[in-house]
Design an enzyme around this catalytic site. Sequence first.
Site, PDB file in Angstrom:
ATOM      1  N   MET A  69      26.535 -11.381  54.101  1.00 35.58           N
ATOM      2  CA  MET A  69      25.649 -10.703  55.074  1.00 35.58           C
ATOM      3  C   MET A  69      25.561 -11.535  56.344  1.00 35.58           C
ATOM      4  O   MET A  69      25.471 -12.765  56.277  1.00 35.58           O
ATOM      5  CB  MET A  69      24.249 -10.545  54.476  1.00 35.58           C
ATOM      6  CG  MET A  69      24.223  -9.822  53.146  1.00 35.58           C
ATOM      7  SD  MET A  69      22.529  -9.557  52.601  1.00 35.58           S
ATOM      8  CE  MET A  69      22.811  -8.950  50.929  1.00 35.58           C
ATOM      9  N   MET A  89      26.447   2.640  47.709  1.00 35.07           N
ATOM     10  CA  MET A  89      25.231   1.833  47.657  1.00 35.07           C
ATOM     11  C   MET A  89      24.089   2.671  47.087  1.00 35.07           C
ATOM     12  O   MET A  89      23.840   3.792  47.535  1.00 35.07           O
ATOM     13  CB  MET A  89      24.841   1.346  49.067  1.00 35.07           C
ATOM     14  CG  MET A  89      25.770   0.316  49.678  1.00 35.07           C
ATOM     15  SD  MET A  89      25.986  -1.179  48.694  1.00 35.07           S
ATOM     16  CE  MET A  89      24.309  -1.831  48.586  1.00 35.07           C
ATOM     17  N   GLY A 145      21.193  -5.193  51.922  1.00 34.82           N
ATOM     18  CA  GLY A 145      20.497  -6.303  52.593  1.00 34.82           C
ATOM     19  C   GLY A 145      19.797  -7.255  51.655  1.00 34.82           C
ATOM     20  O   GLY A 145      19.709  -8.438  51.931  1.00 34.82           O
ATOM     21  N   ASP A 200      26.122  -0.158  43.449  1.00 33.73           N
ATOM     22  CA  ASP A 200      25.526  -1.460  43.757  1.00 33.73           C
ATOM     23  C   ASP A 200      24.111  -1.258  44.270  1.00 33.73           C
ATOM     24  O   ASP A 200      23.899  -0.582  45.276  1.00 33.73           O
ATOM     25  CB  ASP A 200      26.398  -2.158  44.813  1.00 33.73           C
ATOM     26  CG  ASP A 200      25.903  -3.547  45.169  1.00 33.73           C
ATOM     27  OD1 ASP A 200      25.027  -4.088  44.466  1.00 33.73           O
ATOM     28  OD2 ASP A 200      26.416  -4.102  46.164  1.00 33.73           O
ATOM     29  N   GLY A 201      23.164  -1.885  43.541  1.00 31.91           N
ATOM     30  CA  GLY A 201      21.768  -1.843  43.970  1.00 31.91           C
ATOM     31  C   GLY A 201      20.873  -1.240  42.916  1.00 31.91           C
ATOM     32  O   GLY A 201      20.987  -0.056  42.597  1.00 31.91           O
ATOM     33  N   GLY A 202      20.023  -2.088  42.329  1.00 32.32           N
ATOM     34  CA  GLY A 202      19.064  -1.597  41.339  1.00 32.32           C
ATOM     35  C   GLY A 202      19.685  -1.148  40.028  1.00 32.32           C
ATOM     36  O   GLY A 202      19.075  -0.401  39.269  1.00 32.32           O
ATOM     37  N   HIS A 221      31.749  -8.232  48.864  1.00 30.18           N
ATOM     38  CA  HIS A 221      31.106  -7.083  49.503  1.00 30.18           C
ATOM     39  C   HIS A 221      30.637  -7.535  50.887  1.00 30.18           C
ATOM     40  O   HIS A 221      29.655  -8.267  51.000  1.00 30.18           O
ATOM     41  CB  HIS A 221      29.930  -6.630  48.615  1.00 30.18           C
ATOM     42  CG  HIS A 221      29.100  -5.535  49.201  1.00 30.18           C
ATOM     43  ND1 HIS A 221      27.853  -5.183  48.702  1.00 30.18           N
ATOM     44  CD2 HIS A 221      29.337  -4.673  50.234  1.00 30.18           C
ATOM     45  CE1 HIS A 221      27.362  -4.184  49.414  1.00 30.18           C
ATOM     46  NE2 HIS A 221      28.237  -3.860  50.352  1.00 30.18           N
ATOM     47  N   GLY A 254      17.246  -7.057  44.164  1.00 25.34           N
ATOM     48  CA  GLY A 254      15.962  -6.781  43.532  1.00 25.34           C
ATOM     49  C   GLY A 254      15.247  -5.528  44.007  1.00 25.34           C
ATOM     50  O   GLY A 254      14.055  -5.350  43.745  1.00 25.34           O
ATOM     51  N   HIS A 295      30.615 -10.584  41.944  1.00 21.28           N
ATOM     52  CA  HIS A 295      30.320  -9.867  43.186  1.00 21.28           C
ATOM     53  C   HIS A 295      29.676 -10.838  44.178  1.00 21.28           C
ATOM     54  O   HIS A 295      28.663 -11.471  43.873  1.00 21.28           O
ATOM     55  CB  HIS A 295      29.372  -8.707  42.852  1.00 21.28           C
ATOM     56  CG  HIS A 295      29.053  -7.796  43.982  1.00 21.28           C
ATOM     57  ND1 HIS A 295      29.871  -6.751  44.360  1.00 21.28           N
ATOM     58  CD2 HIS A 295      27.986  -7.750  44.820  1.00 21.28           C
ATOM     59  CE1 HIS A 295      29.321  -6.100  45.366  1.00 21.28           C
ATOM     60  NE2 HIS A 295      28.170  -6.694  45.672  1.00 21.28           N
ATOM     61  N   GLY A 304      22.680  -7.650  39.986  1.00 19.15           N
ATOM     62  CA  GLY A 304      22.220  -8.969  40.417  1.00 19.15           C
ATOM     63  C   GLY A 304      21.043  -9.429  39.596  1.00 19.15           C
ATOM     64  O   GLY A 304      21.187 -10.236  38.668  1.00 19.15           O
ATOM     65  N   SER A 305      19.875  -8.902  39.903  1.00 17.59           N
ATOM     66  CA  SER A 305      18.669  -9.358  39.204  1.00 17.59           C
ATOM     67  C   SER A 305      18.714  -9.039  37.710  1.00 17.59           C
ATOM     68  O   SER A 305      18.176  -9.797  36.900  1.00 17.59           O
ATOM     69  CB  SER A 305      17.413  -8.768  39.855  1.00 17.59           C
ATOM     70  OG  SER A 305      17.623  -7.438  40.226  1.00 17.59           O
ATOM     71  N   SER A 315      26.121  -9.988  40.556  1.00 20.87           N
ATOM     72  CA  SER A 315      26.016 -10.346  41.973  1.00 20.87           C
ATOM     73  C   SER A 315      25.408 -11.740  42.113  1.00 20.87           C
ATOM     74  O   SER A 315      24.274 -11.982  41.706  1.00 20.87           O
ATOM     75  CB  SER A 315      25.151  -9.327  42.713  1.00 20.87           C
ATOM     76  OG  SER A 315      24.844  -9.844  43.987  1.00 20.87           O
ATOM     77  N   MET A 324      28.880  -7.142  54.123  1.00 20.38           N
ATOM     78  CA  MET A 324      27.861  -6.412  54.883  1.00 20.38           C
ATOM     79  C   MET A 324      27.778  -7.083  56.247  1.00 20.38           C
ATOM     80  O   MET A 324      26.817  -7.772  56.584  1.00 20.38           O
ATOM     81  CB  MET A 324      26.521  -6.448  54.131  1.00 20.38           C
ATOM     82  CG  MET A 324      26.525  -5.511  52.933  1.00 20.38           C
ATOM     83  SD  MET A 324      25.258  -5.905  51.727  1.00 20.38           S
ATOM     84  CE  MET A 324      26.105  -7.186  50.808  1.00 20.38           C
ATOM     85  N   ASP A 354      28.043 -11.172  47.874  1.00 17.74           N
ATOM     86  CA  ASP A 354      27.462 -10.422  48.995  1.00 17.74           C
ATOM     87  C   ASP A 354      27.474 -11.256  50.265  1.00 17.74           C
ATOM     88  O   ASP A 354      26.760 -12.250  50.372  1.00 17.74           O
ATOM     89  CB  ASP A 354      26.024 -10.018  48.656  1.00 17.74           C
ATOM     90  CG  ASP A 354      25.980  -8.930  47.611  1.00 17.74           C
ATOM     91  OD1 ASP A 354      26.590  -7.875  47.827  1.00 17.74           O
ATOM     92  OD2 ASP A 354      25.332  -9.142  46.561  1.00 17.74           O
TER      93      ASP A 354
HETATM   94  O1  LIG Z   1      24.748  -5.593  47.981  1.00 19.51           O
HETATM   95  C1  LIG Z   1      23.671  -5.946  47.528  1.00 19.51           C
HETATM   96  C2  LIG Z   1      22.434  -5.835  48.350  1.00 19.51           C
HETATM   97  O2  LIG Z   1      22.736  -5.362  49.595  1.00 19.51           O
HETATM   98  C3  LIG Z   1      23.614  -6.562  46.140  1.00 19.51           C
HETATM   99  O3  LIG Z   1      24.894  -6.581  45.581  1.00 19.51           O
HETATM  100  C4  LIG Z   1      22.651  -5.841  45.202  1.00 19.51           C
HETATM  101  O4  LIG Z   1      21.423  -5.650  45.762  1.00 19.51           O
HETATM  102  C5  LIG Z   1      22.544  -6.556  43.857  1.00 19.51           C
HETATM  103  O5  LIG Z   1      21.250  -6.890  43.509  1.00 19.51           O
HETATM  104  P1  LIG Z   1      20.334  -6.052  42.480  1.00 19.51           P
HETATM  105  O6  LIG Z   1      21.206  -5.707  41.302  1.00 19.51           O
HETATM  106  O7  LIG Z   1      19.235  -7.002  42.153  1.00 19.51           O
HETATM  107  O8  LIG Z   1      19.887  -4.813  43.214  1.00 19.51           O
HETATM  108 FE   LIG Z   2      26.611  -5.992  46.978  1.00 22.68          FE
END
Ligand SMILES: O=C(CO)[C@H](O)[C@H](O)COP(=O)(O)O
Ligand SMILES: [Fe+2]
Length: 227
Positions: A34, A134, A139, A172-174, A63, A142, A30, A194-195, A7, A65, A32
Amino acid sequence: MAQINPSILSADFARLAEEAKAVEGADWLHVDVMDNHFVPNLTLGVPIVEALSKATDTPLDCHLMIEDADRWAPQYVEAGAGSVTFHAEAAAAPVRLAREIRAKGARASMALKPATPIEPYEDLLPELDMLLIMTVEPGFGGQAFLDIMLPKIRRTRELISKHGLELWLQVDGGVSATTIERCAEAGADVFVAGSAVYGTEDPAEAVRALRAQADTVTASAPWVCGH
Ligand SMILES: O=C(CO)[C@H](O)[C@H](O)COP(=O)(O)O
Ligand SMILES: [Fe+2]
């Protein structure tokens, strides 16, 4: 084989083209989007997606949002995205929208926020190329992975199998070295990170390591089709 989609949200926005090139070898990039309405954050829009699509050979997984997805999603296909994900909560006519995205030549995908169940969307699955579950509240990058989403991933995989679909299941997320295997065991085959990618010294190596880790599970999973 598992797909890893880094991401760009966790990259250095002043060097987006270089950051995109740093993960060439990843399956998708990816992106994002927003709008500060659907989520309490603002990132980038159509012109930057268009520029990114010219700056990298990696296909873009957008993606969205954003509110009013019906109006905006087709513009991301025109901007060069290979896959466009709209949120179920933001689309007035998801079937029409998925058909429009496909007709314009991209993969159509729908995302569900943590509190949105999959069951009302069962009959829509054949209209989609990917479903995104998700695993954080959308939003921000990290955030900590929400374990409570694992049963939803599992139920979604069961629905995909029941209907005999070749739908990709993205999380997606964490997603990180500590959570990716649990996601894969539950049935995910496309992993956004992402992170866990851009927060490391060597993002390309992080992608390879995450893919190898997920593949320890997906290699023997009956649902994985040739991506
Ligand atoms: O859609 C997302 C947040 O809304 C991002 O794609 C997601 O958070 C990626 O970051 P990480 O892997 O650090 O959680
Ligand atoms: Fe995303």
